[in-house]
Design a protein around this motif. Structure first.
Motif, PDB file in Angstrom:
ATOM      1  N   GLU A   1     -62.315 -32.268 -48.088  1.00 33.95           N
ATOM      2  CA  GLU A   1     -62.919 -31.928 -49.223  1.00 33.95           C
ATOM      3  C   GLU A   1     -64.039 -30.864 -49.185  1.00 33.95           C
ATOM      4  N   ASN A   2     -64.480 -30.682 -48.010  1.00 35.96           N
ATOM      5  CA  ASN A   2     -65.486 -29.576 -47.624  1.00 35.96           C
ATOM      6  C   ASN A   2     -64.637 -28.414 -47.329  1.00 35.96           C
ATOM      7  N   LEU A   3     -65.667 -27.309 -47.315  1.00 31.27           N
ATOM      8  CA  LEU A   3     -64.932 -25.952 -47.196  1.00 31.27           C
ATOM      9  C   LEU A   3     -64.701 -25.892 -45.569  1.00 31.27           C
ATOM     10  N   HIS A   4     -63.507 -25.621 -45.126  1.00 32.38           N
ATOM     11  CA  HIS A   4     -63.225 -25.601 -43.577  1.00 32.38           C
ATOM     12  C   HIS A   4     -62.071 -24.416 -43.434  1.00 32.38           C
ATOM     13  N   GLY A   5     -61.886 -24.235 -42.254  1.00 31.48           N
ATOM     14  CA  GLY A   5     -60.945 -22.919 -42.137  1.00 31.48           C
ATOM     15  C   GLY A   5     -59.815 -23.557 -40.946  1.00 31.48           C
ATOM     16  N   HIS A   6     -58.651 -22.698 -41.040  1.00 32.77           N
ATOM     17  CA  HIS A   6     -57.620 -22.841 -39.877  1.00 32.77           C
ATOM     18  C   HIS A   6     -56.999 -21.844 -39.639  1.00 32.77           C
ATOM     19  N   ARG A   7     -56.693 -21.733 -38.448  1.00 27.99           N
ATOM     20  CA  ARG A   7     -55.529 -20.794 -37.919  1.00 27.99           C
ATOM     21  C   ARG A   7     -54.077 -21.237 -38.339  1.00 27.99           C
ATOM     22  N   TRP A   8     -53.793 -20.824 -39.581  1.00 24.91           N
ATOM     23  CA  TRP A   8     -52.432 -21.329 -40.142  1.00 24.91           C
ATOM     24  C   TRP A   8     -51.287 -20.488 -39.293  1.00 24.91           C
ATOM     25  N   ARG A   9     -50.435 -21.239 -39.097  1.00 27.41           N
ATOM     26  CA  ARG A   9     -49.034 -20.595 -38.508  1.00 27.41           C
ATOM     27  C   ARG A   9     -47.849 -20.991 -39.419  1.00 27.41           C
ATOM     28  N   VAL A  10     -47.144 -19.961 -39.866  1.00 28.23           N
ATOM     29  CA  VAL A  10     -45.922 -19.973 -40.770  1.00 28.23           C
ATOM     30  C   VAL A  10     -44.916 -19.636 -39.946  1.00 28.23           C
ATOM     31  N   VAL A  11     -43.973 -20.661 -40.026  1.00 25.45           N
ATOM     32  CA  VAL A  11     -42.721 -20.438 -39.264  1.00 25.45           C
ATOM     33  C   VAL A  11     -41.683 -20.562 -40.431  1.00 25.45           C
ATOM     34  N   ALA A  12     -40.731 -19.405 -40.440  1.00 30.51           N
ATOM     35  CA  ALA A  12     -39.588 -19.250 -41.095  1.00 30.51           C
ATOM     36  C   ALA A  12     -38.115 -19.154 -40.662  1.00 30.51           C
ATOM     37  N   TYR A  13     -37.375 -19.986 -41.461  1.00 23.94           N
ATOM     38  CA  TYR A  13     -36.004 -19.979 -40.648  1.00 23.94           C
ATOM     39  C   TYR A  13     -35.019 -19.482 -41.828  1.00 23.94           C
ATOM     40  N   ALA A  14     -34.267 -18.391 -41.445  1.00 24.45           N
ATOM     41  CA  ALA A  14     -33.157 -18.001 -42.376  1.00 24.45           C
ATOM     42  C   ALA A  14     -31.720 -18.601 -41.934  1.00 24.45           C
ATOM     43  N   ARG A  15     -30.802 -18.866 -42.906  1.00 26.69           N
ATOM     44  CA  ARG A  15     -29.637 -19.586 -42.613  1.00 26.69           C
ATOM     45  C   ARG A  15     -28.437 -18.736 -43.184  1.00 26.69           C
ATOM     46  N   GLN A  16     -27.346 -18.528 -42.720  1.00 23.48           N
ATOM     47  CA  GLN A  16     -26.224 -18.251 -43.487  1.00 23.48           C
ATOM     48  C   GLN A  16     -24.712 -18.636 -43.005  1.00 23.48           C
ATOM     49  N   GLU A  17     -23.993 -19.213 -43.548  1.00 27.83           N
ATOM     50  CA  GLU A  17     -22.819 -19.600 -43.197  1.00 27.83           C
ATOM     51  C   GLU A  17     -21.661 -18.671 -42.199  1.00 27.83           C
ATOM     52  N   SER A  18     -22.043 -17.414 -42.574  1.00 28.48           N
ATOM     53  CA  SER A  18     -21.351 -16.509 -41.807  1.00 28.48           C
ATOM     54  C   SER A  18     -22.056 -15.287 -41.663  1.00 28.48           C
ATOM     55  N   LEU A  19     -21.566 -14.336 -40.463  1.00 29.56           N
ATOM     56  CA  LEU A  19     -22.583 -13.109 -40.262  1.00 29.56           C
ATOM     57  C   LEU A  19     -22.126 -12.006 -41.322  1.00 29.56           C
ATOM     58  N   GLN A  20     -22.883 -11.030 -41.126  1.00 31.22           N
ATOM     59  CA  GLN A  20     -22.472  -9.700 -42.042  1.00 31.22           C
ATOM     60  C   GLN A  20     -21.584  -9.056 -41.333  1.00 31.22           C
ATOM     61  N   THR A  21     -20.546  -8.110 -42.278  1.00 30.93           N
ATOM     62  CA  THR A  21     -19.463  -7.659 -41.790  1.00 30.93           C
ATOM     63  C   THR A  21     -19.664  -6.110 -41.931  1.00 30.93           C
ATOM     64  N   GLU A  22     -20.637  -5.588 -42.453  1.00 35.64           N
ATOM     65  CA  GLU A  22     -20.768  -4.262 -42.545  1.00 35.64           C
ATOM     66  C   GLU A  22     -21.890  -3.484 -42.247  1.00 35.64           C
ATOM     67  N   GLY A  23     -22.122  -2.239 -41.877  1.00 33.63           N
ATOM     68  CA  GLY A  23     -23.373  -1.620 -41.908  1.00 33.63           C
ATOM     69  C   GLY A  23     -24.269  -2.099 -40.604  1.00 33.63           C
ATOM     70  N   THR A  24     -25.473  -1.712 -40.597  1.00 35.67           N
ATOM     71  CA  THR A  24     -26.269  -1.743 -39.271  1.00 35.67           C
ATOM     72  C   THR A  24     -26.171  -3.066 -39.100  1.00 35.67           C
ATOM     73  N   MET A  25     -26.344  -4.115 -39.761  1.00 34.71           N
ATOM     74  CA  MET A  25     -26.434  -5.369 -39.660  1.00 34.71           C
ATOM     75  C   MET A  25     -25.140  -6.313 -39.600  1.00 34.71           C
ATOM     76  N   ARG A  26     -23.916  -5.553 -39.183  1.00 37.53           N
ATOM     77  CA  ARG A  26     -22.802  -6.062 -38.886  1.00 37.53           C
ATOM     78  C   ARG A  26     -23.111  -7.213 -37.690  1.00 37.53           C
ATOM     79  N   ASP A  27     -22.356  -8.200 -37.840  1.00 39.25           N
ATOM     80  CA  ASP A  27     -22.455  -9.296 -36.901  1.00 39.25           C
ATOM     81  C   ASP A  27     -23.676  -9.843 -36.639  1.00 39.25           C
ATOM     82  N   MET A  28     -24.673  -9.835 -37.892  1.00 42.76           N
ATOM     83  CA  MET A  28     -26.118 -10.317 -37.920  1.00 42.76           C
ATOM     84  C   MET A  28     -26.213 -11.239 -39.148  1.00 42.76           C
ATOM     85  N   VAL A  29     -27.163 -12.088 -39.007  1.00 43.09           N
ATOM     86  CA  VAL A  29     -27.616 -12.781 -40.282  1.00 43.09           C
ATOM     87  C   VAL A  29     -28.453 -11.960 -40.972  1.00 43.09           C
ATOM     88  N   LEU A  30     -29.397 -11.197 -40.301  1.00 39.67           N
ATOM     89  CA  LEU A  30     -30.232 -10.233 -40.789  1.00 39.67           C
ATOM     90  C   LEU A  30     -30.887  -9.577 -39.801  1.00 39.67           C
TER      91      LEU A  30
END
Length: 140
Positions: free
Chosen positions: A24-53
């Motif tokens: 309840e008192n003012l305090h600080g953190h070093r917040w760490r944010v971890v993000a996960y991306a997910r796709q059923e299949s890889l992209q099929t065209e362009g520079t991201m071919r065979d990548m999720v992203l």
């Protein structure tokens, strides 16, 4: 199923209104944010071919969003008197006013939504308040 993971961090202060304990008192953190991306299949065209992203696209999106919080005082709207907000801003402090309680759970949901708006196939976001404690949001 294919997936990617990236992370970013920010330093920020907050407090929890209507909480009965240390947070309840003012305090600080070093917040760490971890993000996960997910796709059923890889992209099929362009520079991201065979990548999720492209990792560069994923990292840039997360770091840009998280960067908006760096070295801010995270404040739930309506929890401070306007005179207090005015005094803090008058002293040169930067407040990040948020329409939700500034818990790790709500921050995880917020970052998830922002990544989704950026077109990232986000599957999960973890927000660490400490190295050993995190909250996760998995979407709908």
């Amino acid at each position: 199923m294919f997936g990617l993971k990236t992370e970013a961090s920010f330093d920020g202060a907050h407090f929890l209104a209507d909480y009965y304990g240390k947070c309840e008192n003012l305090h600080g953190h070093r917040w760490r944010v971890v993000a996960y991306a997910r796709q059923e299949s890889l992209q099929t065209e362009g520079t991201m071919r065979d990548m999720v992203l492209d990792f560069g696209v994923f990292k840039k999106a997360l770091r840009s969003i998280v960067g908006e919080f760096d070295h801010m005082f995270l404040v739930e709207e309506g929890t401070l008197k306007q005179a207090t907000v005015d005094a803090l801003e008058g002293e040169g402090f930067t407040l990040k006013m948020l329409p939700f309680r500034t818990t790790a759970e709500n921050l995880a949901r917020y970052f998830y939504g922002r990544l989704e708006q950026e077109g990232i196939p986000v599957a999960q976001v973890d927000v660490y308040e400490t190295p050993l404690n995190c909250a996760s949001y998995f979407g709908e």
